[in-house]
Design a protein around this motif. Structure first.
Motif, PDB file in Angstrom:
ATOM      1  N   UNK A   1       0.885  -1.167   0.056  1.00  0.00           N
ATOM      2  CA  UNK A   1      -0.091   0.023  -0.030  1.00  0.00           C
ATOM      3  C   UNK A   1       0.953   1.215  -0.003  1.00  0.00           C
ATOM      4  N   UNK A   2       0.775   2.181  -0.871  1.00  0.00           N
ATOM      5  CA  UNK A   2       1.586   3.242  -1.164  1.00  0.00           C
ATOM      6  C   UNK A   2       1.298   4.224  -0.144  1.00  0.00           C
ATOM      7  N   UNK A   3       0.018   4.246   0.643  1.00  0.00           N
ATOM      8  CA  UNK A   3      -0.338   5.312   1.456  1.00  0.00           C
ATOM      9  C   UNK A   3      -0.417   4.664   2.951  1.00  0.00           C
ATOM     10  N   UNK A   4       0.434   3.774   3.046  1.00  0.00           N
ATOM     11  CA  UNK A   4       0.639   3.279   4.459  1.00  0.00           C
ATOM     12  C   UNK A   4       1.144   3.907   5.615  1.00  0.00           C
ATOM     13  N   UNK A   5       1.863   5.036   5.117  1.00  0.00           N
ATOM     14  CA  UNK A   5       2.572   5.873   6.199  1.00  0.00           C
ATOM     15  C   UNK A   5       1.878   7.035   6.348  1.00  0.00           C
ATOM     16  N   UNK A   6       0.490   7.233   5.668  1.00  0.00           N
ATOM     17  CA  UNK A   6      -0.520   8.123   5.974  1.00  0.00           C
ATOM     18  C   UNK A   6      -1.272   7.705   7.226  1.00  0.00           C
ATOM     19  N   UNK A   7      -0.939   8.792   8.182  1.00  0.00           N
ATOM     20  CA  UNK A   7      -1.608   8.424   9.471  1.00  0.00           C
ATOM     21  C   UNK A   7      -3.224   8.311   9.357  1.00  0.00           C
ATOM     22  N   UNK A   8      -3.765   9.214   8.532  1.00  0.00           N
ATOM     23  CA  UNK A   8      -5.202   9.231   8.275  1.00  0.00           C
ATOM     24  C   UNK A   8      -5.643   7.820   7.651  1.00  0.00           C
ATOM     25  N   UNK A   9      -4.870   7.498   6.563  1.00  0.00           N
ATOM     26  CA  UNK A   9      -5.080   6.109   6.041  1.00  0.00           C
ATOM     27  C   UNK A   9      -5.369   5.215   7.065  1.00  0.00           C
ATOM     28  N   UNK A  10      -4.374   5.039   7.972  1.00  0.00           N
ATOM     29  CA  UNK A  10      -4.268   4.142   8.942  1.00  0.00           C
ATOM     30  C   UNK A  10      -5.520   4.278   9.908  1.00  0.00           C
ATOM     31  N   UNK A  11      -5.905   5.530  10.209  1.00  0.00           N
ATOM     32  CA  UNK A  11      -7.165   5.492  10.966  1.00  0.00           C
ATOM     33  C   UNK A  11      -8.218   5.037  10.169  1.00  0.00           C
ATOM     34  N   UNK A  12      -8.228   5.276   9.284  1.00  0.00           N
ATOM     35  CA  UNK A  12      -9.637   4.719   8.242  1.00  0.00           C
ATOM     36  C   UNK A  12      -9.741   3.230   8.278  1.00  0.00           C
ATOM     37  N   UNK A  13      -8.522   2.585   8.305  1.00  0.00           N
ATOM     38  CA  UNK A  13      -8.426   1.148   8.288  1.00  0.00           C
ATOM     39  C   UNK A  13      -8.718   0.699   9.594  1.00  0.00           C
ATOM     40  N   UNK A  14      -8.368   1.435  10.626  1.00  0.00           N
ATOM     41  CA  UNK A  14      -8.854   0.928  12.036  1.00  0.00           C
ATOM     42  C   UNK A  14     -10.257   1.306  12.229  1.00  0.00           C
ATOM     43  N   UNK A  15     -10.930   2.190  11.703  1.00  0.00           N
ATOM     44  CA  UNK A  15     -12.456   2.428  11.954  1.00  0.00           C
ATOM     45  C   UNK A  15     -13.025   1.503  10.969  1.00  0.00           C
ATOM     46  N   UNK A  16     -12.329   0.978   9.879  1.00  0.00           N
ATOM     47  CA  UNK A  16     -13.141  -0.197   9.139  1.00  0.00           C
ATOM     48  C   UNK A  16     -13.190  -1.294   9.973  1.00  0.00           C
TER      49      UNK A  16
END
Lengths: 185, 189
Positions: free
Chosen positions: A5-20
């Motif tokens: 995932x090229x956006x794995x370092x984006x903290x907000x992307x991580x938050x979205x995956x955690x929310x998911x």
């Protein structure tokens, strides 16, 4: 998370995956991080401030509801402002108070110092009033560039346009704003 | 491409940038709380989720469904969850029972009368098909005429029957009843 995932370092992307995955605290983190940028983005386009907050809340509700199907295909800021712009345009459509199509700033009557509504000699107020006269695409493009500090590429993605179109909109917006503010600065 | 070079008022650039980059508005203190309330109001299930620990089964279902492109639409899971929740609540409240329709008492009585009447009429029709034509289906004169045919039995009794029938021409006295009565009277002689 997927290592490719090229956006794995984006903290907000991580938050979205955690929310998911069901972590509701991740949603709060997103809201706290983005509430002010989002409200200010709306505030430069619509008044009063309560309405800007209302639109920001609608964006977060959309983000929350879409979390189950979220896939990180872009930076989170791109994703967020895509939704935000969509809501803003919908708001204009419902209000029917703003021009949505491209309008040449040269055709717009520049705000004059004699205008009673801006005789406050308040540069911020004048600036807000002037921004309102910009077509939506020019205002959004220049705000995303200067206020949100997004790249041309991101803005192009958000606005579903080419980078060339975005640069043109920003150039025209600057021209118009400078022309309108030259007597006040 | 440097658009700023084309600007007629380059001196304004720093001032303009400063104005554009400003974020003068700060979110209200209760922004997040109001957002939670709003989510709760929009989705009852969401409201429960804010107060209850997340069900690991739910999470697993979400992951499985989200991994398939066909189910990756943003609103798919929300609608599915809503539907599952609705069906679940129906299952918990539903108990096996007979389906009863509310029936007014007058309808029951009407049906009973109709059934009784139909049975009676069917029986009469069957009998009339086997027996001689009824007196009631004829005029009073016909009745007298038919009774005249019975003179071979007893003229007096036949006369009585004819008079009785002619007293009330509307009264239905079937030929079967007349014959039975006549037979009874004859047998009593």
């Amino acid at each position: 998370m997927d290592e490719t995932n090229p956006y794995k370092d984006d903290p907000d992307v991580n938050c979205m995956l955690r929310l998911q995955a069901g972590d509701l605290k991740a949603f709060d983190e997103i809201v706290l991080r983005w509430q002010n940028p989002l409200i200010n983005y709306f505030h430069r386009s619509i008044q009063p401030r309560e309405q800007a907050e209302d639109l920001a809340q609608m964006v977060f509700i959309r983000v929350y509801k879409a979390a189950s199907g979220y896939e990180p295909r872009a930076k989170f800021s791109t994703y967020l402002f895509q939704i935000a712009r969509h809501h803003l345009i919908n708001h204009y459509r419902h209000q029917s108070r703003r021009p949505l199509d491209i309008q040449d700033p040269a055709d717009i009557q520049a705000v004059s110092p004699e205008d009673s509504t801006i005789a406050l000699n308040d540069l911020e107020a004048i600036f807000e009033k002037t921004l309102e006269h910009l077509p939506e695409n020019q205002r959004t493009a220049i705000l995303l560039l200067k206020q949100q500090e997004l790249s041309y590429q991101e803005i192009a993605e958000i606005m579903d346009a080419s980078e060339g179109a975005v640069k043109t909109w920003i150039f025209r917006a600057r021209q118009f704003l400078k022309q309108a503010l030259k007597d006040f600065v | 491409m440097h658009f700023e070079k084309d600007s007629p008022n380059e001196a304004l650039d720093p001032q303009l940038d400063r104005l554009l980059s400003r974020k003068p508005v700060v979110a209200s203190n209760d922004f997040l709380a109001r957002l939670h309330d709003r989510l709760a109001a929009e989705d009852a299930k969401g409201a429960a989720a804010w107060k209850q620990p997340v069900d690991s089964v739910d999470v697993r279902i979400d992951q499985l469904l989200a991994s398939k492109p066909a189910t990756a639409r943003p609103d798919f899971l929300a609608r599915l969850r809503q539907r599952l929740g609705r069906e679940e609540s129906q299952e918990t409240t539903a108990t096996p029972r007979l389906i009863r329709f509310p029936t007014p008492r007058w309808a029951v009585a009407a049906v009973a009368v109709f059934a009784l009447g139909l049975a009676t009429w069917t029986q009469i029709e069957r009998n009339s098909g086997q027996e001689t034509p009824s007196l009631a289906s004829h005029s009073a004169a016909d009745a007298v005429l038919s009774v005249d045919n019975a003179h071979t039995y007893d003229p007096e009794i036949t006369q009585i029957l004819a008079l009785a029938q002619n007293l009330d021409p509307n009264q239905e006295l079937r030929s079967l009843d007349a014959d039975r009565l006549q037979s009874f009277l004859l047998s009593s002689y």
